[in-house]
Scaffold this motif. Structure first.
Motif: not given
Lengths: 164, 164
Positions: A57, A91, A107, A115, A53, A85, A111
């Motif tokens: 990101n 994701v 993301l 994050e 993640i 995910l 997500g």
DNA sequence: TTGGAAAGTCAACAAGGCTGACATAAAATC
DNA sequence: GATTTTATGTCAGCCTTGTTGACTTTCCAA
């Protein structure tokens, strides 16, 4: 602990000092991961999910291969994490436009929310530490860490620095 | 520590800077463990064995309970690792003299030899990094790491510092 | 058109965390 | 002296996250 080396201090290079650096890394890394680990438990995710993640990101639209080289794990290992995910809707995997073999990872809102939660916890501890010791110490901290990285990882790290 | 966010820089506390600190920790820790990991492979040991060996070497005659609190794992987990180190003749477990319930752990010659090999590899990288950045940066490095530890771990860490 | 690259998947295995339960010896307390 | 607590060890089973090896599909590029 008195050593040779004349009057100008090379004392920071004694084995004692080096060992202290080693233990500092060990204990600090534990602190570093403690807060995110607690959060991840609530979602039944692990550190591996956090890492994925985080780097998705950092570099939205990154490819699976790129992520593999950053994380330094096998694709089977990453795939297991990524699979979940994606299935959980954190994701999104987009087929590449130029090269349709590639998958670009981003993301979702969900997500990004996780994050943000993880990142805030980690930044909060880092912020407290930075604030406590001041900017010069922080500079030293970053210099030592960078010098300790493997060369190829230093490359991945510098990519971020350029966005300064 | 200057506050208030005027022209004097609090820029080292921006989220960007904090995130760089976070990534630096991640990549540096990988470098930090890379060399010992390679050595451990030759003996079919893992990082858990390294940690046990390291802290037994640091505090000879330490008890199992003390080691548990330093490592922060369950006794079942430590026992598995310790069991093998004892069976392989790297660690000796001595019944306590005052309190016979306790076991005091010490490295054998064989254990000390592996410790030396692992430690030298790790110190070597740390030495190169320290040398490259100089004593002031090293001071900052240590300060930030210590500030980042959990308080109880800071205690374990300071115990070492007193031997300076 | 064919070889190689990017990605995904199945299967099996290992290390090293975890929980829970239980055993023993010895110290400490009542 | 009887009881409780502490230190340690161990069995069993589970989970995450790493590994290797084999194989497939899609698609770019020479």
């Amino acid at each position: 602990m008195v050593e040779g080396g004349g009057s100008d201090s090379l004392l920071f290079l004694t084995d004692e000092q080096l060992k202290k650096g080693i233990e500092a890394m060990f204990f600090a890394y534990r602190g570093f991961t403690a807060d995110p680990d607690r959060i991840l438990e609530n979602y039944a995710y692990g550190r591996a999910h956090h890492r994925a993640i985080h780097f998705i990101n950092r570099s939205p639209q990154t490819t699976v291969n790129n992520l593999l080289s950053i994380l330094g794990v096998t694709k089977q290992s990453l795939n297991r994490v990524l699979r979940r995910l994606i299935d959980d809707g954190l994701v999104e995997s987009r087929v590449g436009k130029r090269d349709k073999r590639e998958r670009h990872l981003v993301l979702t809102q969900k997500g990004a929310a996780l994050e943000a939660e993880l990142s805030e916890a980690q930044r909060s501890r880092m912020r407290a530490a930075f604030r406590a010791v001041g900017p010069d110490a922080v500079t030293g901290f970053r210099q030592v860490l960078e010098a300790m990285m493997d060369v190829d990882m230093r490359h991945h790290f510098s990519l971020l620095k350029e966005t300064e």
